[in-house]
Design a protein around this motif. Structure first.
Motif, PDB file in Angstrom:
ATOM      1  N   ASP A 120       0.805  -1.226   0.000  1.00 39.96           N
ATOM      2  CA  ASP A 120       0.000   0.000   0.000  1.00 39.96           C
ATOM      3  C   ASP A 120       0.837   1.274   0.000  1.00 39.96           C
ATOM      4  O   ASP A 120       0.285   2.366  -0.054  1.00 39.96           O
ATOM      5  CB  ASP A 120      -0.941   0.034   1.204  1.00 39.96           C
ATOM      6  CG  ASP A 120      -2.050  -0.998   1.113  1.00 39.96           C
ATOM      7  OD1 ASP A 120      -2.205  -1.608   0.034  1.00 39.96           O
ATOM      8  OD2 ASP A 120      -2.759  -1.190   2.113  1.00 39.96           O
ATOM      9  N   GLY A 121       2.143   1.136   0.100  1.00 42.14           N
ATOM     10  CA  GLY A 121       2.996   2.320   0.094  1.00 42.14           C
ATOM     11  C   GLY A 121       3.080   3.035   1.428  1.00 42.14           C
ATOM     12  O   GLY A 121       3.341   4.237   1.475  1.00 42.14           O
ATOM     13  N   CYS A 122       2.849   2.323   2.509  1.00 44.83           N
ATOM     14  CA  CYS A 122       2.988   2.924   3.832  1.00 44.83           C
ATOM     15  C   CYS A 122       4.467   3.220   4.097  1.00 44.83           C
ATOM     16  O   CYS A 122       5.354   2.558   3.565  1.00 44.83           O
ATOM     17  CB  CYS A 122       2.461   1.989   4.911  1.00 44.83           C
ATOM     18  SG  CYS A 122       0.670   1.796   4.875  1.00 44.83           S
ATOM     19  N   ALA A 123       4.715   4.217   4.919  1.00 41.13           N
ATOM     20  CA  ALA A 123       6.086   4.603   5.248  1.00 41.13           C
ATOM     21  C   ALA A 123       6.439   4.129   6.646  1.00 41.13           C
ATOM     22  O   ALA A 123       5.723   4.415   7.604  1.00 41.13           O
ATOM     23  CB  ALA A 123       6.245   6.114   5.151  1.00 41.13           C
ATOM     24  N   LEU A 124       7.542   3.407   6.757  1.00 47.10           N
ATOM     25  CA  LEU A 124       8.103   3.041   8.055  1.00 47.10           C
ATOM     26  C   LEU A 124       9.224   4.040   8.304  1.00 47.10           C
ATOM     27  O   LEU A 124      10.273   3.991   7.666  1.00 47.10           O
ATOM     28  CB  LEU A 124       8.619   1.600   8.045  1.00 47.10           C
ATOM     29  CG  LEU A 124       9.283   1.099   9.321  1.00 47.10           C
ATOM     30  CD1 LEU A 124       8.364   1.242  10.522  1.00 47.10           C
ATOM     31  CD2 LEU A 124       9.708  -0.346   9.161  1.00 47.10           C
ATOM     32  N   ASN A 125       8.970   4.984   9.209  1.00 46.57           N
ATOM     33  CA  ASN A 125       9.900   6.086   9.462  1.00 46.57           C
ATOM     34  C   ASN A 125      10.713   5.814  10.725  1.00 46.57           C
ATOM     35  O   ASN A 125      10.160   5.388  11.737  1.00 46.57           O
ATOM     36  CB  ASN A 125       9.130   7.398   9.647  1.00 46.57           C
ATOM     37  CG  ASN A 125       8.283   7.714   8.454  1.00 46.57           C
ATOM     38  OD1 ASN A 125       8.788   7.995   7.388  1.00 46.57           O
ATOM     39  ND2 ASN A 125       6.966   7.649   8.624  1.00 46.57           N
ATOM     40  N   ARG A 126      12.001   6.109  10.647  1.00 47.67           N
ATOM     41  CA  ARG A 126      12.904   5.979  11.792  1.00 47.67           C
ATOM     42  C   ARG A 126      13.234   7.386  12.282  1.00 47.67           C
ATOM     43  O   ARG A 126      13.752   8.213  11.528  1.00 47.67           O
ATOM     44  CB  ARG A 126      14.189   5.265  11.376  1.00 47.67           C
ATOM     45  CG  ARG A 126      15.147   5.029  12.504  1.00 47.67           C
ATOM     46  CD  ARG A 126      16.368   4.237  11.991  1.00 47.67           C
ATOM     47  NE  ARG A 126      17.182   3.777  13.080  1.00 47.67           N
ATOM     48  CZ  ARG A 126      18.231   4.438  13.561  1.00 47.67           C
ATOM     49  NH1 ARG A 126      18.598   5.584  13.015  1.00 47.67           N
ATOM     50  NH2 ARG A 126      18.921   3.953  14.566  1.00 47.67           N
ATOM     51  N   LEU A 127      12.911   7.668  13.536  1.00 49.45           N
ATOM     52  CA  LEU A 127      13.184   8.963  14.152  1.00 49.45           C
ATOM     53  C   LEU A 127      14.335   8.792  15.137  1.00 49.45           C
ATOM     54  O   LEU A 127      14.150   8.264  16.228  1.00 49.45           O
ATOM     55  CB  LEU A 127      11.950   9.493  14.875  1.00 49.45           C
ATOM     56  CG  LEU A 127      10.665   9.571  14.057  1.00 49.45           C
ATOM     57  CD1 LEU A 127       9.492   9.961  14.932  1.00 49.45           C
ATOM     58  CD2 LEU A 127      10.824  10.546  12.926  1.00 49.45           C
ATOM     59  N   ALA A 128      15.523   9.208  14.735  1.00 45.81           N
ATOM     60  CA  ALA A 128      16.716   9.044  15.562  1.00 45.81           C
ATOM     61  C   ALA A 128      17.118  10.383  16.161  1.00 45.81           C
ATOM     62  O   ALA A 128      17.049  11.415  15.490  1.00 45.81           O
ATOM     63  CB  ALA A 128      17.863   8.492  14.721  1.00 45.81           C
ATOM     64  N   PRO A 129      17.530  10.409  17.425  1.00 45.62           N
ATOM     65  CA  PRO A 129      17.982  11.661  18.038  1.00 45.62           C
ATOM     66  C   PRO A 129      19.109  12.287  17.226  1.00 45.62           C
ATOM     67  O   PRO A 129      20.040  11.604  16.808  1.00 45.62           O
ATOM     68  CB  PRO A 129      18.467  11.233  19.419  1.00 45.62           C
ATOM     69  CG  PRO A 129      17.759   9.950  19.698  1.00 45.62           C
ATOM     70  CD  PRO A 129      17.600   9.281  18.364  1.00 45.62           C
ATOM     71  N   ALA A 130      19.004  13.604  17.000  1.00 41.78           N
ATOM     72  CA  ALA A 130      19.996  14.305  16.172  1.00 41.78           C
ATOM     73  C   ALA A 130      20.412  15.608  16.838  1.00 41.78           C
ATOM     74  O   ALA A 130      20.478  16.642  16.204  1.00 41.78           O
ATOM     75  CB  ALA A 130      19.423  14.564  14.789  1.00 41.78           C
ATOM     76  N   GLY A 131      20.692  15.555  18.104  1.00 43.73           N
ATOM     77  CA  GLY A 131      21.130  16.752  18.811  1.00 43.73           C
ATOM     78  C   GLY A 131      20.689  16.741  20.255  1.00 43.73           C
ATOM     79  O   GLY A 131      20.027  15.812  20.724  1.00 43.73           O
ATOM     80  N   GLU A 132      21.056  17.800  20.930  1.00 49.71           N
ATOM     81  CA  GLU A 132      20.721  17.931  22.339  1.00 49.71           C
ATOM     82  C   GLU A 132      19.240  18.239  22.518  1.00 49.71           C
ATOM     83  O   GLU A 132      18.645  18.926  21.696  1.00 49.71           O
ATOM     84  CB  GLU A 132      21.550  19.057  22.965  1.00 49.71           C
ATOM     85  CG  GLU A 132      23.029  18.731  23.064  1.00 49.71           C
ATOM     86  CD  GLU A 132      23.297  17.558  23.997  1.00 49.71           C
ATOM     87  OE1 GLU A 132      22.723  17.527  25.106  1.00 49.71           O
ATOM     88  OE2 GLU A 132      24.072  16.671  23.612  1.00 49.71           O
ATOM     89  N   PRO A 133      18.630  17.746  23.597  1.00 51.95           N
ATOM     90  CA  PRO A 133      17.230  18.075  23.862  1.00 51.95           C
ATOM     91  C   PRO A 133      17.059  19.572  24.091  1.00 51.95           C
ATOM     92  O   PRO A 133      17.976  20.245  24.561  1.00 51.95           O
ATOM     93  CB  PRO A 133      16.897  17.307  25.136  1.00 51.95           C
ATOM     94  CG  PRO A 133      18.049  16.439  25.423  1.00 51.95           C
ATOM     95  CD  PRO A 133      19.193  16.855  24.589  1.00 51.95           C
ATOM     96  N   LEU A 134      15.882  20.065  23.749  1.00 50.36           N
ATOM     97  CA  LEU A 134      15.585  21.473  23.969  1.00 50.36           C
ATOM     98  C   LEU A 134      15.402  21.714  25.455  1.00 50.36           C
ATOM     99  O   LEU A 134      14.825  20.891  26.163  1.00 50.36           O
ATOM    100  CB  LEU A 134      14.318  21.875  23.228  1.00 50.36           C
ATOM    101  CG  LEU A 134      14.322  21.670  21.717  1.00 50.36           C
ATOM    102  CD1 LEU A 134      12.997  22.139  21.136  1.00 50.36           C
ATOM    103  CD2 LEU A 134      15.466  22.396  21.064  1.00 50.36           C
ATOM    104  N   ALA A 135      15.885  22.846  25.923  1.00 52.81           N
ATOM    105  CA  ALA A 135      15.766  23.177  27.341  1.00 52.81           C
ATOM    106  C   ALA A 135      15.696  24.682  27.496  1.00 52.81           C
ATOM    107  O   ALA A 135      16.092  25.436  26.608  1.00 52.81           O
ATOM    108  CB  ALA A 135      16.969  22.629  28.113  1.00 52.81           C
ATOM    109  N   GLY A 136      15.189  25.106  28.633  1.00 56.19           N
ATOM    110  CA  GLY A 136      15.189  26.521  28.982  1.00 56.19           C
ATOM    111  C   GLY A 136      14.438  27.389  28.001  1.00 56.19           C
ATOM    112  O   GLY A 136      13.274  27.179  27.703  1.00 56.19           O
ATOM    113  N   ALA A 137      15.134  28.397  27.462  1.00 58.66           N
ATOM    114  CA  ALA A 137      14.511  29.387  26.577  1.00 58.66           C
ATOM    115  C   ALA A 137      14.060  28.775  25.248  1.00 58.66           C
ATOM    116  O   ALA A 137      13.209  29.332  24.572  1.00 58.66           O
ATOM    117  CB  ALA A 137      15.476  30.528  26.315  1.00 58.66           C
ATOM    118  N   ALA A 138      14.633  27.638  24.849  1.00 59.24           N
ATOM    119  CA  ALA A 138      14.244  27.009  23.577  1.00 59.24           C
ATOM    120  C   ALA A 138      12.853  26.388  23.655  1.00 59.24           C
ATOM    121  O   ALA A 138      12.220  26.176  22.630  1.00 59.24           O
ATOM    122  CB  ALA A 138      15.267  25.950  23.187  1.00 59.24           C
ATOM    123  N   LEU A 139      12.384  26.079  24.863  1.00 57.33           N
ATOM    124  CA  LEU A 139      11.050  25.507  25.024  1.00 57.33           C
ATOM    125  C   LEU A 139      10.009  26.613  25.066  1.00 57.33           C
ATOM    126  O   LEU A 139      10.247  27.674  25.636  1.00 57.33           O
ATOM    127  CB  LEU A 139      10.969  24.700  26.326  1.00 57.33           C
ATOM    128  CG  LEU A 139      11.733  23.394  26.342  1.00 57.33           C
ATOM    129  CD1 LEU A 139      11.692  22.785  27.733  1.00 57.33           C
ATOM    130  CD2 LEU A 139      11.175  22.423  25.339  1.00 57.33           C
TER     131      LEU A 139
END
Length: 169
Positions: A120-139
């Motif tokens: 059916d063309g479904c997408a199996l997506n892989r979400l891998a961490p690519a950096g530091e978690p957001l914290a403080g003013a970034a949230l």
């Protein structure tokens, strides 16, 4: 960023291990609640016909993932690198059956489900961490609450039907 260069913080690792639902936002789109399966230090999400809708995720290269706790509060938000697992790859053969086995209310066996995803063309997506978690003013400081989106399943409520007049004393 290669897997060897990627480092994951202990908070992200622990939150991913317990994740069943992740809030995923692609650039320019709203955050959507998607069921996911944690495997190999990443989250795997299936989208497409007959599965959950996530506009833009299958074509995206980056996303922002928010994981929440049992009581709905945000645990961590982190940038993710999105990659699509192709149905004819060795990685599909090892990962797709594991993801299918975790799929709740799946019609049929896991092998049938993975075959349907590929056909059916479904997408199996892989979400891998690519950096530091957001914290403080970034949230964001506000709640990020949005009004409910329009959906074809929403119906107008009607007044209750009454056979006779109700008297009040």
């Amino acid at each position: 960023m290669t897997d060897a260069e990627r480092t994951t913080t202990p908070l992200v690792e622990e939150a991913m291990k317990k994740a069943a639902v992740a809030w995923v936002a692609v650039p320019g789109g709203p955050a959507l609640a998607l069921w996911c399966v944690p495997l190999e230090g990443a989250l795997f999400v299936v989208t497409g016909p007959g599965e959950q809708a996530a506009p833009g995720l299958a074509d995206a290269t980056r996303a922002q993932v928010t994981l929440r706790g049992d009581h709905g509060g945000r645990i961590v938000t982190w940038p993710a690198e999105v990659s699509r697992v192709a149905p004819d790859s060795e990685h599909w053969e090892s990962v797709a059956p594991l993801v299918a086995a975790k799929r709740l209310n799946a019609p049929g066996a896991a092998a049938d489900l993975t075959a349907r995803w590929a056909a059916d063309g479904c997408a199996l997506n892989r979400l891998a961490p690519a950096g530091e978690p957001l914290a403080g003013a970034a949230l964001p400081a506000d709640s990020l609450a949005e009004p409910p989106r329009d959906a074809p399943v929403v119906r107008a409520t009607r007044k209750p039907f009454r056979l006779h007049r109700v008297r009040r004393r």
